[in-house]
Design an enzyme around this catalytic site. Sequence first.
Site, PDB file in Angstrom:
ATOM      1  N   GLY A 353       0.757  -1.106   0.097  1.00 29.14           N
ATOM      2  CA  GLY A 353      -0.126   0.144   0.027  1.00 29.14           C
ATOM      3  C   GLY A 353       1.025   1.316   0.055  1.00 29.14           C
ATOM      4  N   LYS A 354       0.045   2.399   0.040  1.00 34.73           N
ATOM      5  CA  LYS A 354       0.719   3.706  -0.146  1.00 34.73           C
ATOM      6  C   LYS A 354       0.685   4.336   1.594  1.00 34.73           C
ATOM      7  CE  LYS A 354      -0.369   4.576  -4.707  1.00 34.73           C
ATOM      8  NZ  LYS A 354      -1.021   5.355  -5.586  1.00 34.73           N
ATOM      9  N   ASP A 466      10.468  -9.317   9.694  1.00 36.84           N
ATOM     10  CA  ASP A 466      10.840  -8.545   8.353  1.00 36.84           C
ATOM     11  C   ASP A 466      11.774  -7.200   8.872  1.00 36.84           C
ATOM     12  OD1 ASP A 466      11.316  -7.987   5.469  1.00 36.84           O
ATOM     13  OD2 ASP A 466       9.221  -7.055   5.470  1.00 36.84           O
TER      14      ASP A 466
END
Length: 691
Positions: A353-354, A466
């Site tokens: 997403g942004k 991550d």
Amino acid sequence: MPKKITLLSSFIFLTIQAFCLDDFIFNGFKKPETNLSLSGTARIDKHGILQLTNNTGRLMGHALFPSPIQFKNSEDGPVKSFSTCFVFNIVPEYPRLGGHGLAFTVAPSQDFIKSALPSQYLGLLNATEVGNFSNHLFAVEFDTVQDFEFGDINDNHVGININSLVSNKSAKAAYFSDDLVQQDLNLKSGKTIVAWIEYDSIRNLVNVTLSPSFSKPRLPILSYKLDLSPIFQKSMYIGFSSSTGLLASSHYVLGWSFKTNGDAKVLNFKSLPSLSGHKKRSPVFKILVSVLSVLVVLGSVFLVLYALRKYKNRDIIEEWELEVGPHRFSYQELKKATKGFKESELLGAGGFGKVYKGILPSSKLEVAVKRISNESKQGLREFVSEITTIGKLRHRNLVQLQGWCRLRGDLLLVYDYMPNASLDRFLFEKPIAVLSWEQRFNIIKGVASGLFYLHEGYEQIVIHRDIKASNVLLDGDLNGRVGDFGMAKLYEHGENPTTTRVVGTLGYLAPELPRTGRATTSSDVFAFGTLLLEVVCGRRPIENRAPPEEFVLVDWVWDKWIQGKPFDVVDKKLEGEFDENEVVVVLKLGLMCSNHVAKSRPSMRQVVRYLEGEVGLPGMVRPPGGCYGDGKGGGEGFDDYINSFASSSFDKGSLYSEGAQADGDLSFVSVSASPMSLLLPPSLFMCPLWK
Ligand SMILES: *[C@@H]1O[C@H](CO)[C@@H](O)[C@H](O)[C@H]1NC(C)=O
Ligand SMILES: *[C@@H]1O[C@H](CO)[C@@H](O)[C@H](O)[C@H]1NC(C)=O
Ligand SMILES: *[C@@H]1O[C@H](CO)[C@@H](O)[C@H](O)[C@H]1NC(C)=O
Ligand SMILES: *[C@@H]1O[C@H](CO)[C@@H](O)[C@H](O)[C@H]1NC(C)=O
Ligand SMILES: *[C@@H]1O[C@H](CO)[C@@H](O)[C@H](O)[C@H]1NC(C)=O
Ligand SMILES: *[C@@H]1O[C@H](CO)[C@@H](O)[C@H](O)[C@H]1NC(C)=O
């Protein structure tokens, strides 16, 4: 006649003393008789209730007695005895989750309000001031959130704090009944609680007593031997400070009395305003209301059916959404904050997403709003993972989630805005600025302590899965903060990780992951090791454009390490300006964390201690071997091979010589990699994962 005058004047004198000097009582705070200095969200309602905060996140409210109290007769004299009594209610947004608490505060001026922070700082201090003796701050906290950062004992405690948010002494909230049996007391029950705080200047004793009723128990719940004289100045302001964070509570004070050199006046409990009092209604009224509401309910059923058809856009609140902590924003608010998700406000865009920059219209706070794309299949799962995990985490080296919003397919997460973006932008290719070694080392230490908190400081084990440079964000002071919890997984302490889809980023993936599919704390440590090397070397873990021998960062560092030329790998952009000892510590730690054998990697607890210099690094580091396993079983054999190799050919003790040296002896590894490479099957030197 003269007698009358004397009487009159002494009456006036007493009155003045009662109201202006060191003895006052507020049975409710009805204006205009009361004149407190209010700031932040503090307000006094028409019933005379002092409300410090409401159920909105990240608020602060302060109410101080307008004039300072003379606590000493001279600057270096002793502090006078004092006593205070007040009545408060904490009504949390969600029944069992308070946020954050309130504190009775004594401060040298009203200025502390200007720099104070909300959330775990309770509106008392900011992060840099914590623990500084020149704060001259004394507070008794009534805290309803357990902050590991400040060593809180639980999420329902009373603490005595000096210049800090780390309590000098704390106790779980409780009181003594008449027969002196200790009874639990829930601060965030929403019920009225009475507190007494007393200081005895002869015995240097601070007592804090709590009670759910108005009769004072015979024993305090907290009694702490403390001389306040070095802490207090001659005159000090007193009052209340309160804050909310991701979780919010309304904090109310209903009455307050205070006196120096004596017992504070007993509050007149009958004349105190009452929160529940407002809701008391006559039976007739109740019946009327019930009849009316039945009618209204029937009517609304039709309306709702109609509305449901008409407005499918409406936010749907599911059960889990109510259980999670952070504040829910309205879509309109976020739309306004980001100027309608304008391209010019875009901070970045990733696979999921942004991210937009926004300014919240209500508080004018800068935030980053992550909009998870509609099409993304991972979308919802990620979203839930983020809110349920990060929402409850609190640590200065994590990016704080402020709230969230969901409207149809649009999933929005609101974070603290990090003005300096992510670490990778300072390290690779064309960096926006070159970080000095000092800044890099500070970032490393920050990330390590954030990760340590995730692994061990929270009630569950949080595995980030991550860790990489682009997920480390830098705040205004260039402190490293771990962000993006989209892939995080939670386990109970002691539980074995289950197998899941392997996620992560190439170059940061621990070699055992493709094989076992189990993300563990040590696979996070592996990624952290890669991050350490990147920060020192200023390059990516796999650099396509590098010469073949430098292609894989960890192998290159390892080669140079064996050759005894560790400084060859240090980022050229530093132009030789770095602390050699620290660089060696970080490189060595990077190599230890990048060990292919999960068991041989240090834990984050050890990493933090090494970085803080609390313990010396082990004298020798195991060579990391060839490269990653190929995920087809080759890796398994590799580990077995290494293990048997280690036990047969070398004295295991010397290979794992934990903490063997602490004198700064940075002896390089004596185990040469070459005999190993001769013995290893050639396939292990090919790295299919990296192709
Ligand atoms: C809480 O207080 C803030 C600031 O005064 C205000 O903007 C907000 O609307 C209030 N929220 C509620 C639920 O009353
Ligand atoms: C309240 O206190 C302020 C500041 O101390 C003072 O300026 C003001 O006159 C006071 N008002 C009343 C009604 O006492
Ligand atoms: C904390 O407050 C002090 C003033 O009391 C200020 O100098 C300092 O910059 C503040 N630190 C932060 C991080 O806001
Ligand atoms: C404590 O605060 C004072 C005044 O704000 C400042 O000069 C001093 O450097 C601070 N000390 C520490 C250790 O931060
Ligand atoms: C306790 O209070 C003293 C000041 O009297 C302070 O210097 C010390 O750091 C505090 N200890 C803890 C553990 O907070
Ligand atoms: C404080 O508590 C102790 C018992 O813990 C008691 O002996 C003492 O009298 C109390 N002091 C005051 C001022 O109430």
